[in-house]
Design a protein around this motif. Structure first.
Motif, PDB file in Angstrom:
ATOM      1  N   GLU A   1      15.745 -15.326 -12.636  1.00  0.00           N
ATOM      2  CA  GLU A   1      15.852 -13.948 -12.948  1.00  0.00           C
ATOM      3  C   GLU A   1      16.105 -13.623 -14.481  1.00  0.00           C
ATOM      4  O   GLU A   1      16.681 -14.291 -15.099  1.00  0.00           O
ATOM      5  N   VAL A   2      15.354 -12.420 -14.841  1.00  0.00           N
ATOM      6  CA  VAL A   2      15.435 -12.055 -16.364  1.00  0.00           C
ATOM      7  C   VAL A   2      16.087 -10.739 -16.267  1.00  0.00           C
ATOM      8  O   VAL A   2      16.049  -9.759 -15.591  1.00  0.00           O
ATOM      9  N   ASN A   3      16.985 -10.831 -17.609  1.00  0.00           N
ATOM     10  CA  ASN A   3      17.948  -9.544 -17.629  1.00  0.00           C
ATOM     11  C   ASN A   3      18.090  -9.434 -19.101  1.00  0.00           C
ATOM     12  O   ASN A   3      17.771 -10.488 -19.823  1.00  0.00           O
ATOM     13  N   MET A   4      18.195  -8.298 -19.855  1.00  0.00           N
ATOM     14  CA  MET A   4      18.582  -8.155 -21.018  1.00  0.00           C
ATOM     15  C   MET A   4      20.150  -8.261 -21.199  1.00  0.00           C
ATOM     16  O   MET A   4      20.752  -8.052 -20.255  1.00  0.00           O
ATOM     17  N   TYR A   5      20.612  -8.855 -22.333  1.00  0.00           N
ATOM     18  CA  TYR A   5      22.220  -8.962 -22.671  1.00  0.00           C
ATOM     19  C   TYR A   5      22.248  -8.696 -24.054  1.00  0.00           C
ATOM     20  O   TYR A   5      21.741  -8.996 -24.812  1.00  0.00           O
ATOM     21  N   VAL A   6      23.552  -8.017 -24.328  1.00  0.00           N
ATOM     22  CA  VAL A   6      24.161  -7.869 -25.550  1.00  0.00           C
ATOM     23  C   VAL A   6      25.449  -7.976 -25.768  1.00  0.00           C
ATOM     24  O   VAL A   6      26.494  -7.699 -24.739  1.00  0.00           O
ATOM     25  N   GLU A   7      26.019  -8.822 -26.692  1.00  0.00           N
ATOM     26  CA  GLU A   7      27.468  -8.939 -27.010  1.00  0.00           C
ATOM     27  C   GLU A   7      28.396  -7.684 -27.229  1.00  0.00           C
ATOM     28  O   GLU A   7      27.741  -6.668 -27.799  1.00  0.00           O
ATOM     29  N   SER A   8      29.329  -7.531 -26.606  1.00  0.00           N
ATOM     30  CA  SER A   8      30.207  -6.326 -26.312  1.00  0.00           C
ATOM     31  C   SER A   8      31.393  -6.724 -26.382  1.00  0.00           C
ATOM     32  O   SER A   8      32.091  -7.726 -25.835  1.00  0.00           O
ATOM     33  N   LEU A   9      32.577  -5.687 -26.675  1.00  0.00           N
ATOM     34  CA  LEU A   9      33.926  -5.720 -26.635  1.00  0.00           C
ATOM     35  C   LEU A   9      34.380  -4.941 -25.320  1.00  0.00           C
ATOM     36  O   LEU A   9      35.650  -4.707 -25.046  1.00  0.00           O
ATOM     37  N   ILE A  10      33.459  -4.455 -24.312  1.00  0.00           N
ATOM     38  CA  ILE A  10      33.898  -3.718 -23.251  1.00  0.00           C
ATOM     39  C   ILE A  10      34.439  -4.290 -22.412  1.00  0.00           C
ATOM     40  O   ILE A  10      33.855  -5.273 -21.824  1.00  0.00           O
ATOM     41  N   TRP A  11      35.696  -3.895 -21.920  1.00  0.00           N
ATOM     42  CA  TRP A  11      36.572  -4.354 -20.702  1.00  0.00           C
ATOM     43  C   TRP A  11      37.477  -3.446 -20.231  1.00  0.00           C
ATOM     44  O   TRP A  11      37.897  -2.595 -21.103  1.00  0.00           O
ATOM     45  N   SER A  12      37.702  -3.348 -19.100  1.00  0.00           N
ATOM     46  CA  SER A  12      39.021  -2.525 -18.694  1.00  0.00           C
ATOM     47  C   SER A  12      40.027  -3.516 -18.123  1.00  0.00           C
ATOM     48  O   SER A  12      39.541  -3.866 -16.786  1.00  0.00           O
ATOM     49  N   ASP A  13      41.150  -3.738 -18.783  1.00  0.00           N
ATOM     50  CA  ASP A  13      42.122  -4.634 -18.349  1.00  0.00           C
ATOM     51  C   ASP A  13      42.534  -4.355 -16.942  1.00  0.00           C
ATOM     52  O   ASP A  13      42.661  -3.203 -16.660  1.00  0.00           O
TER      53      ASP A  13
ATOM     54  N   PHE B   1      24.204 -18.486  -3.291  1.00  0.00           N
ATOM     55  CA  PHE B   1      22.915 -18.439  -4.027  1.00  0.00           C
ATOM     56  C   PHE B   1      23.232 -17.186  -4.926  1.00  0.00           C
ATOM     57  O   PHE B   1      22.987 -15.933  -4.681  1.00  0.00           O
ATOM     58  N   MET B   2      23.536 -17.498  -6.097  1.00  0.00           N
ATOM     59  CA  MET B   2      24.295 -16.555  -7.124  1.00  0.00           C
ATOM     60  C   MET B   2      23.011 -15.493  -7.616  1.00  0.00           C
ATOM     61  O   MET B   2      21.985 -15.966  -7.798  1.00  0.00           O
ATOM     62  N   ARG B   3      23.177 -14.139  -7.569  1.00  0.00           N
ATOM     63  CA  ARG B   3      22.301 -13.351  -8.173  1.00  0.00           C
ATOM     64  C   ARG B   3      23.097 -12.366  -9.206  1.00  0.00           C
ATOM     65  O   ARG B   3      24.310 -12.362  -9.023  1.00  0.00           O
ATOM     66  N   VAL B   4      22.194 -12.141 -10.396  1.00  0.00           N
ATOM     67  CA  VAL B   4      22.684 -11.161 -11.306  1.00  0.00           C
ATOM     68  C   VAL B   4      22.406  -9.598 -10.963  1.00  0.00           C
ATOM     69  O   VAL B   4      21.011  -9.482 -10.798  1.00  0.00           O
ATOM     70  N   ALA B   5      23.344  -9.105 -10.372  1.00  0.00           N
ATOM     71  CA  ALA B   5      23.014  -7.675  -9.906  1.00  0.00           C
ATOM     72  C   ALA B   5      22.561  -6.455 -11.044  1.00  0.00           C
ATOM     73  O   ALA B   5      21.894  -5.492 -11.036  1.00  0.00           O
ATOM     74  N   GLY B   6      22.988  -7.115 -12.255  1.00  0.00           N
ATOM     75  CA  GLY B   6      22.718  -6.084 -13.624  1.00  0.00           C
ATOM     76  C   GLY B   6      23.559  -6.719 -14.599  1.00  0.00           C
ATOM     77  O   GLY B   6      24.467  -7.423 -14.481  1.00  0.00           O
ATOM     78  N   SER B   7      22.899  -6.488 -15.736  1.00  0.00           N
ATOM     79  CA  SER B   7      23.428  -6.827 -17.275  1.00  0.00           C
ATOM     80  C   SER B   7      23.365  -5.152 -17.920  1.00  0.00           C
ATOM     81  O   SER B   7      22.392  -4.650 -18.304  1.00  0.00           O
ATOM     82  N   CYS B   8      24.594  -4.781 -18.511  1.00  0.00           N
ATOM     83  CA  CYS B   8      24.742  -3.651 -19.152  1.00  0.00           C
ATOM     84  C   CYS B   8      25.630  -3.436 -20.110  1.00  0.00           C
ATOM     85  O   CYS B   8      27.015  -3.663 -19.691  1.00  0.00           O
TER      86      CYS B   8
ATOM     87  N   GLY C   1      23.026  -2.720  -7.192  1.00  0.00           N
ATOM     88  CA  GLY C   1      22.474  -2.247  -8.438  1.00  0.00           C
ATOM     89  C   GLY C   1      23.582  -1.508  -9.412  1.00  0.00           C
ATOM     90  O   GLY C   1      24.553  -1.001  -8.924  1.00  0.00           O
ATOM     91  N   PHE C   2      23.304  -2.087 -10.868  1.00  0.00           N
ATOM     92  CA  PHE C   2      24.598  -2.200 -11.605  1.00  0.00           C
ATOM     93  C   PHE C   2      24.098  -1.303 -12.770  1.00  0.00           C
ATOM     94  O   PHE C   2      23.091  -1.609 -13.396  1.00  0.00           O
ATOM     95  N   GLY C   3      24.972  -0.214 -13.301  1.00  0.00           N
ATOM     96  CA  GLY C   3      24.396   0.335 -14.333  1.00  0.00           C
ATOM     97  C   GLY C   3      25.551   1.250 -15.258  1.00  0.00           C
ATOM     98  O   GLY C   3      26.607   1.137 -14.650  1.00  0.00           O
ATOM     99  N   TYR C   4      25.164   2.166 -16.094  1.00  0.00           N
ATOM    100  CA  TYR C   4      25.994   2.720 -16.978  1.00  0.00           C
ATOM    101  C   TYR C   4      25.504   4.242 -17.244  1.00  0.00           C
ATOM    102  O   TYR C   4      24.298   4.260 -17.391  1.00  0.00           O
TER     103      TYR C   4
END
Length: 384
Positions: free
Chosen positions: A361-373, A99-106, A162-165
């Motif tokens: 489930e409804v969240n906001m999303y924006v494209e980005s280059l953010i990643w930590s290899d 039962f997949m859930r989106v904990a957050g989109s940031c 909970g997921f955030g920045y």
């Protein structure tokens, strides 16, 4: 005659042109030459920040469970232009979850977990950048082996995320709250936090005694927010907050809402990133018709300001979140996705998305280059 311009200054290319391109184009340009590859894949915080600043156009991300094959879970992106379908995201790790859930989109990062009632703390937590087509399973948490230490009279009742920045720390963080239930009461509440910068977990302070009636978390201004109950009643009492910088819990009082409407109350994120609260109340003339109310949080005094009260509307089952133009997403009493459109003061069906009931489930999303290899990163091949 002026000779044609055959080359462009590197400063113009790297600081003006490349940050304006979409992420998919930048991924393809990594193969142009080695200097571009190093620039586009290295730890270039300036490029990441400039790109994110120039691409603040958000999408509404709808997670749901499809009624038909091939995939069980699905994520659909809707644009600002009145719910125009943008993309259906491929979920490469969909089979990991029941039962997949989106904990957050940031900031373009999406944190995916299993249901809060799975009762299995060892289940994977996935960090995912759909634009880069990269994902990784987070390292095992402090309490991932808690099943081996729980006393016989205790059971794991709930695991909430909970997921955030936090911009001052420049760090994306995940908070996980674990509930161990005795026969009648919650015996222990444990909490831990993951840091993307350090790729590690740490235990954080114990939150106030409470019960979750809704595991939805909204991140705003470097703080995570959940609506909770402080007792045995099924009524929301306050907003549980976790400050990602101070690493401490605090409480935020709720606006005055009728007890009859509190189970129809939900926190949401506005298009501007502000914390808001949406609620349904029965109409005085007919309980089947609902009024819809919206409050925004004023951060200066930490008080709720009522912004909207509309209706009555028939056939509203539950509220889901806010849209990009002031819309309010909801599920009707037939399990269909719909929205309140403030420009027409009407409830409209979102025909592009079809799903099982109570899976939206409804969240906001924006494209980005953010990643930590990291060594455990996985790259999904582009199927287009």
């Amino acid at each position: 005659m002026t000779p044609p311009l055959t080359t462009l200054p590197e400063d113009l290319i790297f600081n003006e042109i490349l940050p304006r391109l979409p992420v998919k184009s930048l991924v393809r340009l990594q193969s142009v030459c080695k200097p571009w590859q190093r620039f586009l894949t290295g730890p270039n915080r300036r490029l990441v920040s400039m790109h994110l600043w120039r691409h603040r156009n958000k999408y509404v991300m709808i997670k749901h469970r499809r009624r038909y094959a091939p995939a069980v879970h699905a994520i659909t992106l809707l644009s600002r232009e009145r719910t125009i379908l943008v993309d259906s995201l491929q979920i490469p790790f969909e089979s990991h979850f029941r039962f997949m859930r989106v904990a957050g989109s940031c900031n373009g990062l999406v944190c995916v977990t299993d249901s809060e009632f799975s009762g299995a703390p060892e289940l994977p937590i996935i960090l995912w950048n759909p634009s880069l087509r990269k994902f990784r399973a987070l390292p095992r948490s402090i309490f991932s082996s808690v099943l081996n230490t729980v006393e016989l009279h205790e059971r794991i009742g709930q695991i909430v995320h909970g997921f955030g920045y936090h911009p001052v720390l420049d760090d994306h963080r995940l908070v996980r709250i674990l509930y161990l239930y005795g026969e009648f009461e919650v015996l222990r509440i444990r909490s831990e936090m993951y840091s993307l910068r350090t790729n590690s977990w740490k235990e954080v302070g114990e939150p106030f005694y409470h019960r979750f009636l809704d595991a939805t978390c909204v991140a705003s201004d470097g703080v995570l927010h959940w609506i909770v109950s402080s007792g045995s009643s099924l009524h929301f009492d306050f907003v549980l907050c976790f400050d990602l910088r101070r690493e401490e819990f605090r409480r935020l009082e709720m606006p005055h809402i009728s007890l009859r409407s509190r189970l129809g109350t939900r926190l949401a994120e506005s298009a501007e990133g502000r914390l808001c609260l949406i609620a349904c109340t029965p109409h005085e003339a007919a309980d089947d018709d609902k009024m819809v109310h919206v409050w925004d949080l004023n951060y200066e005094g930490f008080v709720w300001e009522k912004k909207l009260s509309v209706g009555p509307f028939p056939r509203i089952d539950r509220l889901l979140g806010c849209g990009l133009n002031g819309e309010i997403y909801l599920e009707d009493n037939r399990g269909r996705l719909a929205l309140y459109d403030p420009s027409s003061d009407e409830i409209k069906k979102v025909k592009e998305v079809h799903a099982d009931r109570y899976t939206f489930e409804v969240n906001m999303y924006v494209e980005s280059l953010i990643w930590s290899d990291g060594a455990l990163d996985q790259l999904v091949e582009d199927q287009n």
